[in-house]
Design a protein around this motif. Structure first.
Motif, PDB file in Angstrom:
ATOM      1  N   GLU A  58      51.060   0.811 -29.633  1.00 40.14           N
ATOM      2  CA  GLU A  58      50.410   1.266 -30.872  1.00 40.14           C
ATOM      3  C   GLU A  58      51.074   2.554 -31.377  1.00 40.14           C
ATOM      4  O   GLU A  58      51.316   2.699 -32.581  1.00 40.14           O
ATOM      5  N   GLN A  59      51.373   3.467 -30.478  1.00 40.47           N
ATOM      6  CA  GLN A  59      52.015   4.721 -30.862  1.00 40.47           C
ATOM      7  C   GLN A  59      53.425   4.475 -31.392  1.00 40.47           C
ATOM      8  O   GLN A  59      53.849   5.110 -32.368  1.00 40.47           O
ATOM      9  N   ALA A  60      54.147   3.564 -30.773  1.00 36.50           N
ATOM     10  CA  ALA A  60      55.501   3.238 -31.235  1.00 36.50           C
ATOM     11  C   ALA A  60      55.453   2.597 -32.621  1.00 36.50           C
ATOM     12  O   ALA A  60      56.281   2.909 -33.484  1.00 36.50           O
ATOM     13  N   ASP A  61      54.482   1.701 -32.839  1.00 38.69           N
ATOM     14  CA  ASP A  61      54.327   1.082 -34.154  1.00 38.69           C
ATOM     15  C   ASP A  61      54.010   2.133 -35.220  1.00 38.69           C
ATOM     16  O   ASP A  61      54.537   2.073 -36.336  1.00 38.69           O
ATOM     17  N   LEU A  62      53.162   3.088 -34.865  1.00 43.64           N
ATOM     18  CA  LEU A  62      52.820   4.167 -35.803  1.00 43.64           C
ATOM     19  C   LEU A  62      54.052   5.004 -36.116  1.00 43.64           C
ATOM     20  O   LEU A  62      54.301   5.336 -37.283  1.00 43.64           O
ATOM     21  N   GLU A  63      54.838   5.307 -35.106  1.00 48.66           N
ATOM     22  CA  GLU A  63      56.053   6.109 -35.323  1.00 48.66           C
ATOM     23  C   GLU A  63      57.044   5.364 -36.214  1.00 48.66           C
ATOM     24  O   GLU A  63      57.659   5.957 -37.102  1.00 48.66           O
ATOM     25  N   THR A  64      57.168   4.060 -35.999  1.00 48.37           N
ATOM     26  CA  THR A  64      58.062   3.247 -36.829  1.00 48.37           C
ATOM     27  C   THR A  64      57.583   3.261 -38.281  1.00 48.37           C
ATOM     28  O   THR A  64      58.386   3.427 -39.209  1.00 48.37           O
ATOM     29  N   GLU A  90      44.919   6.826 -41.167  1.00 46.50           N
ATOM     30  CA  GLU A  90      43.850   5.994 -40.615  1.00 46.50           C
ATOM     31  C   GLU A  90      44.289   5.362 -39.296  1.00 46.50           C
ATOM     32  O   GLU A  90      43.527   5.321 -38.317  1.00 46.50           O
ATOM     33  N   THR A  91      45.518   4.883 -39.255  1.00 43.86           N
ATOM     34  CA  THR A  91      46.047   4.292 -38.028  1.00 43.86           C
ATOM     35  C   THR A  91      46.124   5.334 -36.920  1.00 43.86           C
ATOM     36  O   THR A  91      45.792   5.055 -35.762  1.00 43.86           O
ATOM     37  N   GLN A  92      46.539   6.539 -37.277  1.00 43.61           N
ATOM     38  CA  GLN A  92      46.623   7.616 -36.295  1.00 43.61           C
ATOM     39  C   GLN A  92      45.229   7.932 -35.732  1.00 43.61           C
ATOM     40  O   GLN A  92      45.075   8.129 -34.518  1.00 43.61           O
ATOM     41  N   ASN A  93      44.222   7.939 -36.581  1.00 44.67           N
ATOM     42  CA  ASN A  93      42.856   8.187 -36.116  1.00 44.67           C
ATOM     43  C   ASN A  93      42.379   7.059 -35.197  1.00 44.67           C
ATOM     44  O   ASN A  93      41.696   7.310 -34.200  1.00 44.67           O
ATOM     45  N   LYS A  94      42.743   5.824 -35.527  1.00 48.71           N
ATOM     46  CA  LYS A  94      42.363   4.694 -34.681  1.00 48.71           C
ATOM     47  C   LYS A  94      43.031   4.803 -33.311  1.00 48.71           C
ATOM     48  O   LYS A  94      42.416   4.503 -32.288  1.00 48.71           O
ATOM     49  N   ILE A  95      44.275   5.237 -33.309  1.00 48.76           N
ATOM     50  CA  ILE A  95      44.994   5.392 -32.032  1.00 48.76           C
ATOM     51  C   ILE A  95      44.358   6.494 -31.192  1.00 48.76           C
ATOM     52  O   ILE A  95      44.210   6.347 -29.974  1.00 48.76           O
ATOM     53  N   ARG A  96      43.957   7.581 -31.817  1.00 48.09           N
ATOM     54  CA  ARG A  96      43.274   8.660 -31.084  1.00 48.09           C
ATOM     55  C   ARG A  96      41.966   8.148 -30.477  1.00 48.09           C
ATOM     56  O   ARG A  96      41.639   8.444 -29.326  1.00 48.09           O
TER      57      ARG A  96
END
Length: 164
Positions: A58-64, A90-96
């Motif tokens: 998930e973190q790698a997808d967010l970084e991409t 929003e994605t970053q908040n979901k990952i947190r």
């Protein structure tokens, strides 16, 4: 007379002194280091590893996605850029939230593991206390100082392994 009284009180104090046998132990550590602890931890460790892989993906997808947005920033309209940046937030908040949830799950798995192993550990500790005639056993983390000879954690691990 004064010397006689001093000697008498000295003898009373000496006879009333009782040697207290004290030991320290890392009970949680002993449970996890024991053979039954190592075996019982395999399932939870695998679950935690799977959660970790998912989180890293998930973190790698967010970084991409963030890198793609940065690359496309000049070619996007202001509205499209704002929309994609908001989506990233929003994605970053979901990952947190996912990371926090996974951390809670990992702690719960460890708690369940410790609870399942505690009866065997307590039985082994009780027999060790009786064998060594200990008057007091403290959690190692709560003691400010303990001589290496006072730490019975390794003995407890051996006893748990022997008894189970």
């Amino acid at each position: 007379m004064k010397n006689l009284l001093t000697a008498f009180f000295g003898l009373l104090l000496i006879s009333s002194v009782h040697a207290t046998e004290v030991a320290v132990v890392d009970f949680r550590g002993a449970l996890l280091q024991s053979n039954i602890g190592q075996e019982a931890a395999k399932g939870p460790k695998q679950k935690v590893a799977e959660m970790d892989v998912r989180l890293k993906k998930e973190q790698a997808d967010l970084e991409t996605a963030a890198n793609n947005l940065k690359r496309d920033e000049l070619t996007l309209s202001a509205d499209e850029f704002k929309k994609r940046r908001q989506g990233l937030a929003e994605t970053q908040n979901k990952i947190r939230a996912l990371a926090a949830s996974m951390q809670r799950q990992a702690k719960e798995l460890e708690k369940q593991l410790i609870e399942s192993l505690t009866p065997q550990g307590e039985a082994a500790l009780k027999s060790l206390i009786e064998e060594r005639k200990l008057d007091l056993v403290l959690n190692r983390q709560l003691s400010l100082y303990a001589d290496a000879d006072a730490d019975i954690t390794n003995e407890l691990v051996k006893r748990i392994n022997k008894d189970n």
